[in-house]
Scaffold this active site. Structure first.
Site, short mmCIF file in Angstrom:
data_model
loop_
_atom_site.label_atom_id
_atom_site.label_comp_id
_atom_site.label_asym_id
_atom_site.label_seq_id
_atom_site.Cartn_x
_atom_site.Cartn_y
_atom_site.Cartn_z
N HIS A 137 0.81 -1.21 0.00
CA HIS A 137 0.00 0.00 0.00
C HIS A 137 0.85 1.28 0.00
O HIS A 137 0.35 2.36 -0.32
CB HIS A 137 -0.92 0.00 1.22
N CYS A 138 2.13 1.18 0.34
CA CYS A 138 2.98 2.37 0.28
C CYS A 138 3.26 2.79 -1.16
O CYS A 138 3.66 3.93 -1.41
CB CYS A 138 4.29 2.15 1.04
#
Length: 469
Positions: A137-138
């Site tokens: 998700h980064c």
């Protein structure tokens, strides 16, 4: 050098703060036809994903968090490390596929390599196979993940596949995240602001207070399991659009109302009275503008409304959802990855995230996200993508996460839920399907009633003009 924004880096910090947490998101494509050979698939992915630099870069974190993590070229990049194979255990039905997906998503991505994987899943009946795209998700939110999947599809090799526009002007396009991460983001923005500092600080205080106040009459509080289950439900888009047309709402309103229906049924089955503050839901909202296909990042704000589980009538619930969605539930102005939030020292931000991850989160029960998807059917190596399913991440403080994706002529809801406590993912999925069916039945009844009312004036009008039977 590409540096992660504070919002993007927050997902790494949140994962580091909890060893049980895996903050990868994904998309599952079920493809009709025999699976391709390994060499053919690896060559295709290497060619089509080579246009996305983030997928060939390493995340470099600085000691003591003196600066935000950087993305640096992986000089030893080998795509074969990222393309992997799995087999669905027998009987290879949908439930077995979903168990396999949940197991693959739970495993943390290896930070010694670029943070993504593509799993080819064999063993499905009727000569089908599946491709699971998994990315940290980064690096991307759900919107960006769908764009990556688009680049893998045949049309993505030369032309950008069109993604569906929202059904109405107030339809949000959303990502997802941990509620404490969003609280941290807004809190830091209030500190960084100047002219609006007083107003923003008050809004941030309300947001954090909402997170820490316990929800009423629900069993979904406290720690969640280390393992999660996954399920999905598919509903015809024409049914959802019928409800939208009759009641003047958006697709996102319909999905949230169906989620509300499902949770209401769960509470009632367990002998708990649904209350107005029983179901607070985090709704991340993307505030970024469309970017070129070679750019993937995260740009989001958040809403934190209560869903009206206390309302018995399905239509009244739908109207309440619509009204609450229409209010200014953004706590402060939307914050993007290149806004005020990057003006604080990253060391302070990193420590704040880890502190907030340790605070008790007792208010938010679920997270609901909506992503408009491709409007035409995708193909991978000449094989049609039969189903496209969103795979939510597994934030450690939330027992249930729901992601919604439109694909061609259907709306698909993917559910990740706590394995150790009720409700499980299948129970939530079944309730959502029933919730949409109830709204459709009421919409069709309302449409028939309107049709009858339109026909009556012409008969009465002929009598009033003096015409006798």
């Amino acid at each position: 050098m590409d540096r992660l924004s504070t919002v993007e880096a927050s997902f790494l910090e949140a994962e580091d703060a909890d060893r049980h947490l895996s903050l990868a998101i994904g998309a599952l494509a079920v493809i009709d036809g025999p699976s391709p050979g390994r060499d053919e698939l690896v060559d295709t992915l290497s060619d089509r994903l080579g246009r996305l630099p983030r997928l060939t870069q390493l995340v470099h974190q600085h000691p003591l968090h003196v600066a935000a993590p950087e993305l640096v070229a992986d000089n030893n990049f080998d795509i074969t490390h990222h393309v992997r194979w799995a087999v669905v255990p027998q009987p290879a039905d949908e439930a077995a596929l979903f168990r396999t997906v949940a197991d693959l998503m739970e495993r943390r991505l290896d930070r010694d390599h670029p943070l993504w994987e593509c799993w080819i899943i064999d063993g499905l009946p009727e000569r089908r196979w599946a491709a699971l795209l998994k990315i940290h998700h980064c690096l991307a939110d759900e919107v960006a993940t769908i764009r990556i999947l688009t680049s893998i599809a045949d049309a993505g090799a030369d032309d950008e596949v069109r993604v569906a526009e929202p059904a109405a002007s107030n339809e949000p396009t959303v990502g997802q995240g941990n509620p404490l991460t969003w609280a941290r983001e807004i809190w830091r923005a209030s500190l960084a602001g100047t002219g609006m500092a007083g107003q923003t600080a008050r809004e941030a205080g309300q947001f954090v207070s909402g997170l820490l106040n316990p929800a009423a009459g629900t069993q979904h509080q406290g720690p969640v399991a280390d393992t999660r289950g996954y399920s999905a439900v598919r509903v015809p888009l024409k049914d959802v659009d019928t409800v939208c047309e009759v009641f003047g709402v958006t697709r996102n309103d319909v999905t949230l109302a169906a989620i509300t229906d499902s949770f209401r049924a769960v509470l009632l089955r367990r002998g708990r009275q649904p209350r107005r503050n029983s179901l607070r839901t985090l709704i991340p909202v993307s505030v970024g503008s469309p970017e070129p296909m070679d750019r993937i990042d995260i740009r989001a704000s958040a809403m934190l409304p209560y869903l009206p589980v206390e309302q018995k009538d399905p239509v009244k619930r739908l109207r309440l959802v619509h009204a609450r969605q229409s209010r200014p539930y953004h706590h402060g102005a939307p914050h993007t990855s290149d806004g005020l939030t990057d003006h604080l020292p990253f060391m302070l931000s990193a420590w704040s995230i880890r502190l907030l991850m340790r605070l008790p989160q007792r208010s938010v029960v679920t997270l609901a996200a909506y992503v408009p998807g491709p409007r035409q059917r995708l193909q991978v190596l000449g094989r049609p993508v039969e189903m496209l399913l969103p795979i939510p991440s597994t934030p450690g403080h939330l027992s249930t996460v729901v992601s919604t994706l439109s694909y061609v002529d259907e709306l698909v809801l993917g559910i990740t839920a706590d394995n150790d406590g009720p409700p499980d993912a299948d129970e939530i999925a079944g309730g959502i399907e029933l919730g949409v069916a109830r709204l459709l039945a009421r919409a069709l009844a309302r449409r028939r009633s309107r049709t009858k009312r339109v026909r009556r004036p012409s008969r009465s009008g002929s009598r009033s003009s003096g015409t006798r039977p």
